[in-house]
Structure formats: C-alpha cells, structure tokens
Design an enzyme around this catalytic site. Structure first.
Site, PDB file in Angstrom:
ATOM      1  N   ARG A   1       0.856  -1.197   0.000  1.00 58.79           N
ATOM      2  CA  ARG A   1       0.000   0.000   0.000  1.00 58.79           C
ATOM      3  C   ARG A   1       0.888   1.242   0.000  1.00 58.79           C
ATOM      4  O   ARG A   1       0.656   2.200  -0.715  1.00 58.79           O
ATOM      5  CB  ARG A   1      -0.951   0.008   1.210  1.00 58.79           C
ATOM      6  CG  ARG A   1      -1.605   1.368   1.407  1.00 58.79           C
ATOM      7  CD  ARG A   1      -2.826   1.382   2.325  1.00 58.79           C
ATOM      8  NE  ARG A   1      -2.772   0.476   3.443  1.00 58.79           N
ATOM      9  CZ  ARG A   1      -2.053   0.653   4.552  1.00 58.79           C
ATOM     10  NH1 ARG A   1      -1.307   1.727   4.698  1.00 58.79           N
ATOM     11  NH2 ARG A   1      -2.067  -0.246   5.516  1.00 58.79           N
TER      12      ARG A   1
ATOM     13  N   ASP B   1      -8.324  19.492 -12.790  1.00 57.28           N
ATOM     14  CA  ASP B   1      -8.617  18.165 -13.331  1.00 57.28           C
ATOM     15  C   ASP B   1      -8.274  18.219 -14.824  1.00 57.28           C
ATOM     16  O   ASP B   1      -8.957  18.877 -15.606  1.00 57.28           O
ATOM     17  CB  ASP B   1     -10.100  17.838 -13.099  1.00 57.28           C
ATOM     18  CG  ASP B   1     -10.485  16.446 -13.585  1.00 57.28           C
ATOM     19  OD1 ASP B   1      -9.838  15.945 -14.528  1.00 57.28           O
ATOM     20  OD2 ASP B   1     -11.449  15.873 -13.051  1.00 57.28           O
TER      21      ASP B   1
HETATM   22  C1  LIG Z   1     -14.435  10.190 -15.202  1.00 62.39           C
HETATM   23  C2  LIG Z   1     -13.992  11.464 -14.620  1.00 62.39           C
HETATM   24  C3  LIG Z   1     -13.663  11.556 -13.253  1.00 62.39           C
HETATM   25  C4  LIG Z   1     -13.823  10.401 -12.302  1.00 62.39           C
HETATM   26  O1  LIG Z   1     -12.906   9.402 -12.577  1.00 62.39           O
HETATM   27  P1  LIG Z   1     -13.162   7.830 -12.293  1.00 62.39           P
HETATM   28  O2  LIG Z   1     -11.926   7.195 -12.801  1.00 62.39           O
HETATM   29  O3  LIG Z   1     -14.395   7.459 -13.056  1.00 62.39           O
HETATM   30  O4  LIG Z   1     -13.369   7.700 -10.831  1.00 62.39           O
HETATM   31  C5  LIG Z   1     -13.190  12.762 -12.798  1.00 62.39           C
HETATM   32  N1  LIG Z   1     -13.052  13.845 -13.610  1.00 62.39           N
HETATM   33  C6  LIG Z   1     -13.383  13.781 -14.917  1.00 62.39           C
HETATM   34  C7  LIG Z   1     -13.221  14.994 -15.762  1.00 62.39           C
HETATM   35  C8  LIG Z   1     -13.861  12.609 -15.465  1.00 62.39           C
HETATM   36  O5  LIG Z   1     -14.193  12.564 -16.754  1.00 62.39           O
END
Ligand SMILES: *Cc1c(COP(=O)(O)O)cnc(C)c1O
Length: 379
Positions: free
Chosen positions: A46, A170
């Site tokens: 981990r 993000d």
């Molecule tokens: C899909 C997505 C997430 C979440 O990711 P997972 O791998 O599905 O948990 C977060 N941000 C964006 C922009 C996404 O498209």
C-alpha cells in the site's frame, strides 16, 4: 526529451532488478527486510509497490511535477486531494465539474465540514469575489465536462498565489499531451486515467501530480493513510496505455476536426460545443494554453428532433458512459453521466436535457461520419 519520447522512456523505463523493458507486475504485498529497523525501499505494497512506483514516476515526468500518485480511480484521487483540507476550510469549485466530483463534494465532503462555493471559473472577478478568509483552494476542470468551457489556467493560478490558495486542475479532458497545468502555476493536477491515459476502456484509475515538495509529502502521507491505491495489475495496464497516448491523440484529433466540420455544417444540429471553434468565446484562451483542442465534442439537435432516437440509431458509435477510449462513445449527460446533478443546477450551467456528448475515437473517420449520417437520416 520531447513529449512522445517521454511517453515511452520517461520515468523508470526499465526494471531495475532484471532489465525487463516492460516493467513487471510485482504482486507481492510485502517485502523481505534484510535488517531489523532498517529503511528498506519497499516494505508494504500500500505504501509503495515497484510497478505502481514506475507508473507514478512516468506520470510525474509527463506533467512536469515533482511527485505523482496513483489511485484506484479518478474519484479516489480527487477524494485524497480534497483530504489535504480540514473541517472549516473553504474551496472555490468550478460550476461545470464531472458529475461524480459534484456528488463527492455535496454528499460526502460537506458532511466533513468542508465548505464550497460554486463559480464559473472563466469569470476571474467571480473567483475574486468568492474568496473568503477561510478559502484554501480553487478547483476546476478545463476543458469542462460536458460543455468544454475553457478557464484561463495561468490567470486563475496567479489570483490563487496572491491569496495563498492552492490551485487544483482536473486535466482529464486535455491530457498532458495537450496541456500541462503545473507549468502554468498550478499546484496539483488530477486525472481520471480511466479515460485518455488508459485509452482502451479497460482500466479504472486515477492520478494526482504535484509541483510542490510540501504537497508531495502530504499526498504521500494521505495516499498511504487512506489507502485507495492502484493495484499492480492496473498500474501495468495503465503504463501500457500511456505509451501510445501520442499516437492515439494524433488520430483522435484528426477525426475530431472532421466530425466537428460535419456537425457544424449539418442543418439538423442546432449548437456545437468544441473549444477549437474559432468563433467560440473561449477559443483564444484554448489556443494559448492547449497544444490541440482535444477530442470531445458536445452538441444539440434542432428543437423537436428526437435525441433519444438519434443516439439509439447509431450502430458503430457506442452509446455508453466514459470517454477517451479508442472507440467512439456517445452519451446524453442529463440522463447518464450528469444525472446526479439536480436538474435546475444542471440547466443553469447549460447542460440541457437534449445535450449530446461525443468522445471521438480512432476508427476510420469515413465510418464514423457514415454512422452519424445514417442516424441523422432516421430523425
Ligand atoms: C471520469 C472522470 C472523473 C472520475 O474518474 P473515475 O476514474 O471514473 O473515478 C473525474 N473527472 C473527470 C473529468 C472525469 O471525466
């Protein structure tokens, strides 16, 4: 090293123990310690695993950070990053974030005393107006999901620095192939690696990469404490996917430009959202901070046309959630990916019931256009 070379040779490019060119999958959960109380490089999987570590090193190189961390999903990565903050802290968050992030914030993190203000992060004065004494960070996506709005990353990072706030972006939609937020002054980049980085719709994974040594230390602590780590098999699969990111993105982009042109000139289409549209309000910022506009397009049919019939008539393009795979995927956010967002909030940010989101794959573009044409003919 240039970017496409980094994809293949960046980070730890061969197994240190054996020289294997493809980093092996180390499944061991624990590691022999030669000396009691020594400081072995590996002790428990981990905390650290050589396969995951190779992946983390690769993505750190790709985003130009000081450390990277791999998680069981994008959501797990985002949750761990938000765990940097404490009860009573306030965070400014973009108004067009992934539905699951919206749910995490509203249904989970608020219960733990984090406070959020939702802002259109394209509006810099709105960001400034939302800053409070307890504000600690600004979190946003660019391009956003699903409306592909573009926020000026460098401008937001500058405001954040002036107020000693962390900036978190993000970068799932752009990928490091198109955009490197850390180079624009951002502190942390997160990814759903389930999408373009994995690229083959066969692995769920998340990443967080930081440009700051102190944050790196805190994230390492949180990754180990919370424990939502990516397993060695999925780490290997993700590394394998990342190696072809450049090759895939070039075809994604070519196809997207063609499909954008096709949709834009189609009389049955009312509206097309794509940051590469030179007439879109965000075009200049997109051009400034992105190397290409990505491979996502959202659009709306003319009023009265049957959205459901259109998406259900497609034969090649998959009606499915997710994006960023080699196969073209189409979906209706209001019913699928963004159903968790209350309708009034959704409509306010422009996600209508009729909006369609298309993730353009790397099939032959003639086949994709033919499929769209036959579905248009049915409505
Ligand atoms: C899909 C997505 C997430 C979440 O990711 P997972 O791998 O599905 O948990 C977060 N941000 C964006 C922009 C996404 O498209």
């Amino acid at each position: 090293m240039k970017f496409n070379t980094k994809l293949i040779h960046g980070g730890i490019s061969e197994d240190q123990a054996t020289g294997a060119v493809s980093i092996p999958i180390y499944r061991s959960s624990t590691f022999h310690q030669h000396k009691l109380g020594g400081e072995p490089k590996w002790e428990y999987a981990r905390t650290g695993n050589p396969t995951r570590n190779a992946l983390e090193s690769l993505v750190t190189t790709l985003e130009g950070g000081v450390a990277g961390f791999a998680f069981a999903s994008g959501s797990a990565a985002i949750h761990t990053v938000f765990s940097l903050f404490s009860s009573g802290d306030h965070i400014i968050i973009g108004n067009d974030v992934y539905g699951g992030t919206f749910r995490l914030v509203n249904k989970v993190l608020k219960r733990f005393g984090l406070e959020f203000t939702v802002v259109d992060t394209r509006d810099l004065s709105a960001i400034k107006a939302a800053i409070q004494d307890n504000t600690k960070a600004i979190y946003f996506e660019t391009p956003t999901n699903p409306l592909l709005k573009i926020t000026d990353i460098a401008a937001v990072a500058k405001i954040a620095k002036e107020h000693q706030l962390k900036t978190i972006v993000d970068n799932t939609f752009a990928t490091p192939y198109n955009q490197n937020p850390l180079q624009l002054g951002v502190d942390i980049v997160v990814h759903s690696a389930t999408k373009y980085l994995g690229g083959h719709s066969d692995v769920v994974a998340g990443l967080a990469i930081t440009s700051d040594e102190d944050i790196a230390e805190e994230l390492a602590f949180l990754q180990n404490s919370i424990g939502s780590v990516l397993g060695p098999d999925d780490s290997w699969l993700l590394m394998r996917g990342i190696k072809t990111l450049g090759a895939r993105m070039r075809v994604h982009h070519e196809n997207t430009q063609d499909i954008y042109n096709f949709l834009f000139s189609n009389k049955k289409v009312a509206k097309v959202y794509y940051p590469g549209n030179p007439n879109s309000e965000d075009y200049n910022i997109a051009k400034k901070q992105m190397r290409n506009f990505g491979a996502m397009i959202s659009f709306e049919l003319q009023p009265g046309l049957d959205t459901r019939k259109f998406v259900e008539s497609l034969q090649l393009i998959d009606l499915a959630e997710s994006l960023g795979g080699i196969e073209s995927l189409i979906e209706v956010p209001a019913i699928m990916t963004h159903a968790a967002i209350p309708r009034d909030i959704r409509l306010k940010s422009g996600i209508t019931d009729e909006l369609i989101r298309l993730s353009v794959g790397i099939e032959d573009q003639e086949d994709l256009v033919d499929d769209l044409k036959q579905a248009f003919n049915k409505i």
